[in-house]
Design a protein around this motif. Structure first.
Motif, PDB file in Angstrom:
ATOM      1  N   LEU A   1      86.408   3.932   5.927  1.00  0.00           N
ATOM      2  CA  LEU A   1      86.550   3.258   4.631  1.00  0.00           C
ATOM      3  C   LEU A   1      86.843   1.776   4.823  1.00  0.00           C
ATOM      4  O   LEU A   1      86.268   0.918   4.158  1.00  0.00           O
TER       5      LEU A   1
ATOM      6  N   VAL B   1      84.454  -1.250   3.515  1.00  0.00           N
ATOM      7  CA  VAL B   1      84.957  -2.197   2.524  1.00  0.00           C
ATOM      8  C   VAL B   1      85.035  -3.611   3.091  1.00  0.00           C
ATOM      9  O   VAL B   1      84.978  -4.591   2.356  1.00  0.00           O
TER      10      VAL B   1
ATOM     11  N   LYS C   1      78.443   0.660  -1.450  1.00  0.00           N
ATOM     12  CA  LYS C   1      79.806   0.897  -0.964  1.00  0.00           C
ATOM     13  C   LYS C   1      80.461   2.034  -1.718  1.00  0.00           C
ATOM     14  O   LYS C   1      81.217   2.827  -1.159  1.00  0.00           O
TER      15      LYS C   1
ATOM     16  N   THR D   1      82.019   5.193   0.159  1.00  0.00           N
ATOM     17  CA  THR D   1      83.454   5.477   0.141  1.00  0.00           C
ATOM     18  C   THR D   1      83.755   6.792  -0.576  1.00  0.00           C
ATOM     19  O   THR D   1      84.557   7.589  -0.100  1.00  0.00           O
TER      20      THR D   1
ATOM     21  N   ASP E   1      87.403   2.151  -4.288  1.00  0.00           N
ATOM     22  CA  ASP E   1      87.339   1.568  -2.944  1.00  0.00           C
ATOM     23  C   ASP E   1      86.291   0.467  -2.879  1.00  0.00           C
ATOM     24  O   ASP E   1      86.471  -0.546  -2.222  1.00  0.00           O
TER      25      ASP E   1
END
Lengths: 271, 356, 251
Positions: free
Chosen positions: A43, A47, A124, A128, B5
């Motif tokens: 993660l 990110v 993303k 995630t 996130d």
């Protein structure tokens, strides 16, 4: 009534995830703590990519793809969950093209930077969300709790987390019953009328307090004194370490090198 | 209003995690001191209640709008702020894990936005202040409404700050605020109405529940609470300024840096020294946040950086060649990922046949 | 075997709101006895069980388990000897897997994990749900939940089993299976229930409670057939002893 169906869905989803977590595959057998750490590294790496990055993120797709297939998890329910998580992210991201008009040209196509950032956010989000879901679907709440204990998360919090998880389905059923009874006597209403907001929800709270009291008694009768004792932890084996190291290296490589760009440059250079 | 996130940067996520972990550790200590170990199952089951209560659709007749119970404030009122905060943390953890609401990295942000503001700011500084002279129907409504609204406004503002500081959105600050705050004003009003209605009911039926929760923490601890609040705000500000600084303009920079680096490496494979220098620069974790100064990256690298910065100004002029390379490579990567997934599942499916 | 005798002496309990739930109850239950405690709703059965288990403490009178007075101090020891199965298994199965639930008790007494495992497997084996050990409680059927709840108590190896409505909300087959299981236990059993047929089959002795007092105490075969007594206490004689609905004759 729509809401009670939503509740059943939630319970159903929890059952489904629990089913998934009880499978016996290579991934399921990996130590829960190792899986948790791998997920967190993954993660963080995802990110940490800048908001104009799309191509460089693609190799990271290997992680969810491999875990899903190796753990023999069904794709559809996980995709469904992903879609449910998307609205807020898309809602924020979709405004990027509106505010960032600078354009550039790729092979005859004119794109604005805003769209790049938007797609980067969506990608993303997919990565995630799938990583978090895969963690729980291949580990299960009980094993994850033992991983948390190994990380020295206080017993009090871990026990409370487990209790919350345990009683979601019980209370969902209770609410579903209440709402069904309500809607049968108030067929025209879409939701709960303000007049009974307090009493309907309040009743549920009082019942919840009573249940908590009974649960506490059941705990005490079996020797509970405020400390929650977990069993022995599983050991981390060589295989677990290899799992962590291999993924860690891969994530690092994917972060440092833009792998697709390298492959593409090689190919287009050759051709 | 869960942060995802995908919308945060590691620095913002990490800072908020630290702030949340601090608040949680302090709460655990407080709860342990005042325990009453029968509060443990109560916290657990009340957490499950929040899930269940979110199914209830509170409609406002004539407006067509409806709301759900958020939870933080109600938990603080029923369980006291510390137990309430921990319960909210457990609820959000399970939401992040099972329902993909928010995410694991954003969990710190979410617990802070939805738990901290309502339990440690709205509850003690607004709700308790109004209620201090004793519970009455009117005071419950006033206190419930006001603290729900303020708690949610703070939470929404938290979302705005965290997203902007993460540098993932192009939204200007003013627009973002103008978008988020009014929406959450409406949500806050409904939440306030529900909380007030529920608290009035419980207070009428079982006054001891609510009065006990309020008694749980003596006024003497207020100063510590203030210190804690101060600390947390400082952490947010620090993290914010830090990541603002870090992400001032790194994204365009990074894009062009990666591009030039990749191409150069391929075109000039003999420049080993240069490549090494770049590698060093790149292995600095999260290079765009400048965690590690590129020590060995001497002049060439620095120049590179300048060049890249210049290029990012003229960003739209991406050379067609590298973009095509990127797209070709990207498509290949995707195809390869799909292929691997397909192959593994084929092998997996075949296995039982072979053993059977 | 006075060692395992449970004795209740002139027990009184008044709830904070003034409701007198238990009003001077006394009895002795010997080792290996199987006793049914019956009575109408609100007669005071549940309160009596809570007093027995030391969840509530009597306002007057005392409870002795194996000649030890139930007080806050003696509770830990006593609770190892007495296991209580709650009416709603959802209250009792609070962990996330059956195994952890059954292990909860032994772990609280700080037994070695090896010993814990042995006891858990043994308890699950006894109730016949060893194959369910890794399942989540919310995925069990009613009968399975009940069995798991019993196992969670058996793992503490109690001498006395106290059960609140063990057959409620079970389908006929599951009920029958549970009754067979209970019948096979050699523990002292104290069962409250409205399922009088079950009490008739499983319990040698019955105590009838009415308004917080004992209305009758004696052999089940005598008490449960006393139609007048049963009627006066808000009960009726077991269905198996009533008229046959098909042929209309006394069976």
């Amino acid at each position: 009534m729509k809401t009670s169906e939503a509740g059943l869905n939630t319970t159903f989803d929890m059952r489904l995830l629990d089913d998934m977590a009880r499978k016996e595959t290579v991934i399921h057998r990996v130590h829960p703590l190792v899986k948790l750490v791998t997920t967190v590294i993954y993660l963080t790496v995802v990110v940490s990519f800048g908001s104009y990055e799309i191509i460089g993120l693609l190799p990271l797709l290997f992680y969810p793809v491999l875990v899903i297939t190796l753990a023999e998890l069904p794709i559809r329910p996980i995709l469904k969950r992903m879609l449910l998580a998307a609205p807020f992210v898309i809602g924020i991201g979709i405004l990027n093209p509106v505010f960032d008009h600078q354009v550039f040209v790729v092979g005859g196509l004119t794109l604005s930077r805003g769209w790049i950032t938007f797609f980067s956010i969506v990608l993303k989000c997919i990565l995630t969300v799938s990583a978090a879901l895969l963690l729980i679907a291949s580990t299960g709440m009980d094993k994850l709790a033992s991983a948390l204990r190994m990380l020295k998360i206080p017993r009090l919090f871990v026990l409370q987390l487990l209790l919350t998880y345990r009683y979601i389905s019980v209370l969902m059923e209770e609410v579903t019953r209440i709402l069904r009874a309500y809607s049968m006597r108030a067929p025209q209403q879409k939701g709960i009328h303000p007049k009974v907001w307090g009493s309907l929800t309040g009743q549920l709270i009082l019942r919840t307090f009573e249940r908590a009291q009974r649960v506490y008694q059941a705990m005490c009768l079996r020797g509970f004194t405020g400390e929650y004792n977990t069993g022995a932890h599983e050991r981390i084996t060589v295989r677990d370490t290899v799992y962590l190291v291999v993924w860690g290296l891969f994530f690092a490589l994917a972060r440092i090198y833009n792998i697709p760009m390298l492959i593409g440059s090689l190919l287009t250079g050759v051709v | 209003m869960h942060m995802a996130d995908a919308l945060i940067s590691p620095v913002v996520g990490g800072t908020m995690w630290a702030a949340t972990a601090g608040a949680a550790a302090y709460s655990i200590k407080k709860v342990k001191n005042e325990m009453d170990e029968n509060k443990i199952p109560l916290m657990g089951v009340m957490g499950a209640f929040i899930f269940a209560a979110q199914m209830i659709n509170f409609t406002i007749p004539g407006t067509g709008s409806s709301g759900h119970l958020g939870g933080g404030l109600l938990l603080a009122i029923l369980l006291g702020p510390y137990a309430g905060f921990l319960t909210m943390a457990a609820v959000l953890t399970i939401q992040a894990l099972f329902f993909a609401d928010g995410g694991l990295l954003a969990l710190g942000c979410n617990i802070f936005n939805l738990g901290f503001f309502s339990c440690f700011i709205a509850y003690p500084l607004i709700y308790k202040l109004i209620i201090a002279k004793g519970y009455t129907r009117k005071r419950i409504w006033g206190a419930g409404m006001l603290s729900a609204i303020i708690g949610l406004q703070l939470g929404a503002f938290g979302v705005v700050l965290e997203t902007l500081l993460s540098g993932k959105t192009e939204l200007p600050f003013g627009t973002f605020v103008a978008l988020m705050q009014p929406i959450h004003l409406a949500i806050g009003v409904v939440e306030g109405l529900v909380v007030a209605a529920v608290v009035s009911f419980v207070w009428k039926q079982r006054p001891e529940i609510i009065e006990k929760a309020a008694l749980g923490q003596p006024m003497g601890s207020l100063s510590i609470k203030k210190v804690l609040t101060g600390l947390a705000i400082a952490a947010v500000l620090f993290g914010g300024i830090f990541s603002w600084f870090a992400s001032a303009n790194p994204d365009g920079l990074e894009w062009s840096m990666f591009r030039t680096a990749g191409v150069e490496e391929l075109e000039a494979p003999d420049g080993i020294h240069e490549t090494l220098a770049k590698l060093q620069e790149k292995t600095a974790f999260l290079p765009d946040y400048g965690f590690k100064a590129p020590e060995t990256a001497s002049e060439p690298a620095a120049k590179d950086g300048e060049a890249a910065a210049e290029e990012s100004e003229a960003w739209p002029a991406v050379s067609g060649g590298t973009s095509t390379a990127g797209i070709v490579g990207g498509v290949l990567t995707l195809a390869f990922a799909a292929l691997i997934g397909f192959a593994v599942s084929l092998v997996k499916k075949k296995k039982p046949d072979l053993t059977a | 075997m006075s060692h395992h005798m449970t004795e209740v002496k002139d027990l009184h309990y008044v709830y904070p709101d003034g409701h007198k739930a238990v009003n001077g109850i006394s009895f002795k239950i010997h080792h290996g006895e199987s006793v049914g405690i019956i009575g109408a709703n609100g007669a005071g059965k549940s309160t009596l069980l809570m007093l027995l288990m030391g969840v509530l403490f009597p306002c007057q009178g005392e409870v002795l388990v194996g000649e030890v007075l139930v007080t806050k101090k003696t509770l830990p020891g006593i609770r190892q000897r007495m296991g209580m199965v709650f009416q709603d298994p959802d209250d009792q199965l609070f962990m996330t897997t059956v195994y952890d639930d059954v292990a909860f008790g032994p772990r609280n007494y700080n037994l070695e994990e090896k010993e814990v495992e042995k006891r858990v497997l043994q308890a699950l084996e006894m109730v016949g749900i060893l194959h369910l050990k890794d399942r989540a409680p919310f995925k069990l059927s009613g009968g399975e939940k009940r069995a798991a709840a019993i196992a969670s108590v058996l793992s503490l190896q109690p001498d006395i089993l106290v059960m609140d409505e063990p057959t409620s909300a079970l389908d006929p087959k599951s009920r029958r299976r549970l009754m067979k299981l209970l019948d096979s236990f050699e523990h002292t059993k104290i069962i409250t229930s409205h399922d009088l047929d079950m009490v008739y089959e499983l319990c040698d002795r019955s105590i009838v409670i009415k308004d917080g007092e004992i209305a009758a105490d004696g052999p089940t075969s005598k008490i449960l057939v006393d139609a007048d007594l049963m009627d006066a206490c808000g009960l009726e004689i077991p269905l198996a002893l009533q008229n046959c609905p098909v042929c209309g004759r006394k069976k």
